[in-house]
Structure formats: C-alpha cells, structure tokens
Design an enzyme around this catalytic site. Structure first.
Site, PDB file in Angstrom:
ATOM      1  N   HIS A 216       5.478  17.937 -15.532  1.00  0.00           N
ATOM      2  CA  HIS A 216       4.351  18.645 -16.137  1.00  0.00           C
ATOM      3  C   HIS A 216       3.093  18.498 -15.287  1.00  0.00           C
ATOM      4  O   HIS A 216       2.379  19.473 -15.034  1.00  0.00           O
ATOM      5  CB  HIS A 216       4.079  18.094 -17.544  1.00  0.00           C
ATOM      6  CG  HIS A 216       4.910  18.711 -18.627  1.00  0.00           C
ATOM      7  ND1 HIS A 216       6.280  18.569 -18.678  1.00  0.00           N
ATOM      8  CD2 HIS A 216       4.562  19.445 -19.718  1.00  0.00           C
ATOM      9  CE1 HIS A 216       6.737  19.199 -19.748  1.00  0.00           C
ATOM     10  NE2 HIS A 216       5.723  19.744 -20.393  1.00  0.00           N
TER      11      HIS A 216
ATOM     12  N   HIS B 142       6.015   9.499 -19.996  1.00  0.00           N
ATOM     13  CA  HIS B 142       5.765   9.024 -18.639  1.00  0.00           C
ATOM     14  C   HIS B 142       4.836   7.820 -18.651  1.00  0.00           C
ATOM     15  O   HIS B 142       4.011   7.659 -19.545  1.00  0.00           O
ATOM     16  CB  HIS B 142       5.133  10.127 -17.776  1.00  0.00           C
ATOM     17  CG  HIS B 142       6.055  11.268 -17.478  1.00  0.00           C
ATOM     18  ND1 HIS B 142       7.044  11.200 -16.520  1.00  0.00           N
ATOM     19  CD2 HIS B 142       6.136  12.509 -18.024  1.00  0.00           C
ATOM     20  CE1 HIS B 142       7.692  12.356 -16.477  1.00  0.00           C
ATOM     21  NE2 HIS B 142       7.161  13.163 -17.386  1.00  0.00           N
TER      22      HIS B 142
END
Length: 344
Positions: free
Chosen positions: A191, A245
């Site tokens: 992303h 993440h």
C-alpha cells in the site's frame, strides 16, 4: 513565402505562448496544437517498445503475487510482537489503483484539455505506469524473498489461539493457507510503496506545472504539491494502525516509492526547478526542430496541426510565465541578457 516564414519564425519565441493561451476557441491548424488525433498514433508507435515492456512488468507482477513467499522461521519467543489482533483494511486493496493511478491520470487529462499537448499526456501516463509497476515488482520481489511475519501473524497462524510448534521450535500453522501465506508478506508495505510511487509522481508533475520554484516566493503553491504526499502518508500510517505492517515496513516502502517515482519522472520531464520544468523533454525537442526548420527557410508542407506541432526556439532559458494555468504576456529580451547568462 520563404521570407515570410522566416519572419514568423523570428517572432514565435516571444509571442507563441501568448497566442496559444489567449481566451477563445482555438483551431487545430493554429500553432502548438499537437493533439491525440494529430500526433497520438505516431507517438504511441514511437514508444511501442516501452508499452510492451510495461505489459511484461504486469505479467511479472502477477507471477510474484501468486508464488509463495519465503516461510521464515518463527519461534515461540518471537510471538511477543506478532500477537496484534487481525483487522480489516482501512484502505481496501481495490482503492489503491484508484488514487495512485486513476487520480493522477485525471489530472493529466485536465492539463491536456487546457494545453492540447499530447506529449505531456502520453509521457505523464507512461511515466506514472512505469513508476507504479516498477515499484510493485520490486516490492513484491522483496516481500517474497524476505518473508517477514506481519504484526497479526499469531492469529493468522493459530486462529483458534492454540499454539503448535515442531521439534525445531518453528510454528506449525493450522489456519487457512491463503491467510497464512499473506502473513509472511510484511516487508515492505505494498500500500505504502504504490501510494508514494503514484502520488509522488503526481506531486512532481504538479510541482513543475504550477512552477513552484519560479523564485517569486509564492509559497502557497507548496500546499498543492504536498496534498498528494499527505494522502500517501495517511495511507502508509493506516497500514500500521491496522496491524498489517510494522513501522519499518511502511518507512522503507515509502522511500522506495518516492525514489522510483523520481527516476521515472525525470526520464520524461526536466526537474521541477528548471526553467522548462513545466513541459516534457519531447515537447521542447519538437519546438527546437520547428525552430531549426524555420531558420533554414524550408517550412513544413503547409500550415497544419501535424506540421506546426511545437514552434519556439532552443534558448537555454525561455522567459515564460506559467504556460499551463497562469499565462502571462511575454517580454522580449535584449542582447545583453544573452551575454549576462552566457548564451553568447
């Protein structure tokens, strides 16, 4: 006719952009109108190999997404930092191409409607797609090679909460295969890298178009340039907030996306702080070719959009204002300006 053409060529450097951007409808036979219809096919053909390589990058990206990542050793003592809860994506995967690719292309189209410059449109789209796809390939290649567990790896591996390890102390997961596989793809963040590759390219594009570094001190222009970067930053932060993440993942991915975006942008456009930073290299090459033809006394075959695609001169510094959004009247230079700036 030859002397008349040379006379027109001598005036173009100073009055060209004033004529092009004055209000009112512009006929395609007038100067500077190189459109998709008149030049698009030839430009795409000239860059056919670039588009073919782009398709190859798409195939490589699909393969990298399908193959299994490296299943790194994960011991019980390592689970301390991997027990964050599983959450959905604040920014869904389908939204990434929308703001990272379609949004910049929309801006490119708006600029094209203003300037009718197919060079700018073509190179903007091609550079953007290369920026995003090169970043995607590098990101997924590193993901698969690294195999770093995500912060929510525990619940991906043991959805019922019961831990199981083999004789070597490595995890024996009993969750769903696809979810477990995605659990080994933490570094770097896709992303974040996509966001900064696409929106970083857009930021550089806007920086050149609105002449942020025109030395006039209009610092408010920076707000426009920083908007895409702010959006990309918020997306990157959301990946940490969603526990998909670690912070190192998004930091490295953001840096990667910006670096690739800068390389791809400068392949087609001058630096934003350059006097000609508002247009692509190909545009100015066309202008220089037109100026060469006008000086030689051999004008192209008739006055048409295909013929006069970019008339101006090959000066090292063109005294233009903002030829995209804020057209200004042009002021002729004296010979002393050329001496002062080392052009003679």
């Amino acid at each position: 006719m030859a002397w008349a053409w040379r006379r027109v060529g001598s005036l173009l450097p100073f009055h060209y952009f004033h004529v092009i951007f004055q209000k009112g409808g512009m006929n395609e036979v007038e100067l500077g109108r190189h459109t998709i219809k008149s030049h698009g096919a030839g430009l795409a053909k000239n860059h056919m190999h670039d588009w073919l390589i782009l398709l190859l990058l798409v195939v490589i990206e699909v393969i990298l997404f399908i193959i299994h990542p490296f299943y790194r050793f994960v011991g019980k003592e390592m689970m301390t930092d991997l027990k964050y809860p599983m959450k959905g994506n604040t920014v869904p995967i389908w939204a990434v191409p929308v703001y990272a690719i379609l949004l910049p292309i929309t801006v490119f189209l708006l600029v094209y409607l203003r300037r009718r410059d197919v060079y700018d449109l073509h190179h903007g789209i091609l550079g953007l797609l290369y920026s995003v796809l090169i970043t995607a390939v590098i990101t997924d290649a590193i993901k698969n090679a690294t195999g770093r567990p995500r912060p929510d790896f525990f619940w991906r591996c043991f959805p019922d909460g019961f831990e199981e390890y083999d004789n070597l102390g490595n995890v024996v997961c009993h969750g769903k295969e696809f979810i477990i596989r995605e659990g080994y793809k933490s570094f770097p963040s896709g992303h974040a890298s996509w966001s900064f590759a696409g929106l970083g390219f857009l930021s550089l594009y806007l920086c050149g178009k609105i002449r942020v570094f025109d030395r006039k001190g209009h610092i408010a222009k920076l707000c426009i340039v920083f908007l895409p970067l702010l959006l990309a930053s918020l997306v990157a932060v959301s990946r940490v907030d969603d526990y998909w993440h670690h912070w190192q993942d998004v930091f490295a991915a953001s840096f990667l996306g910006l670096i690739v975006a800068a390389f791809c942008y400068h392949q087609f456009f001058p630096p934003p702080y350059d006097d000609e930073g508002w247009g692509p290299y190909a545009y100015f090459r066309a202008l220089d070719d037109m100026h060469t033809n006008s000086n030689s006394g051999h004008p192209p075959n008739g006055i048409s959009a295909q013929v006069i695609e970019a008339p101006t001169t090959n000066f090292q510094a063109r005294p233009y204002g903002n030829p995209v959004f804020l057209p200004e009247a042009q002021v002729e230079r004296s010979p002393f300006d050329d001496v002062e700036f080392g052009r003679r």
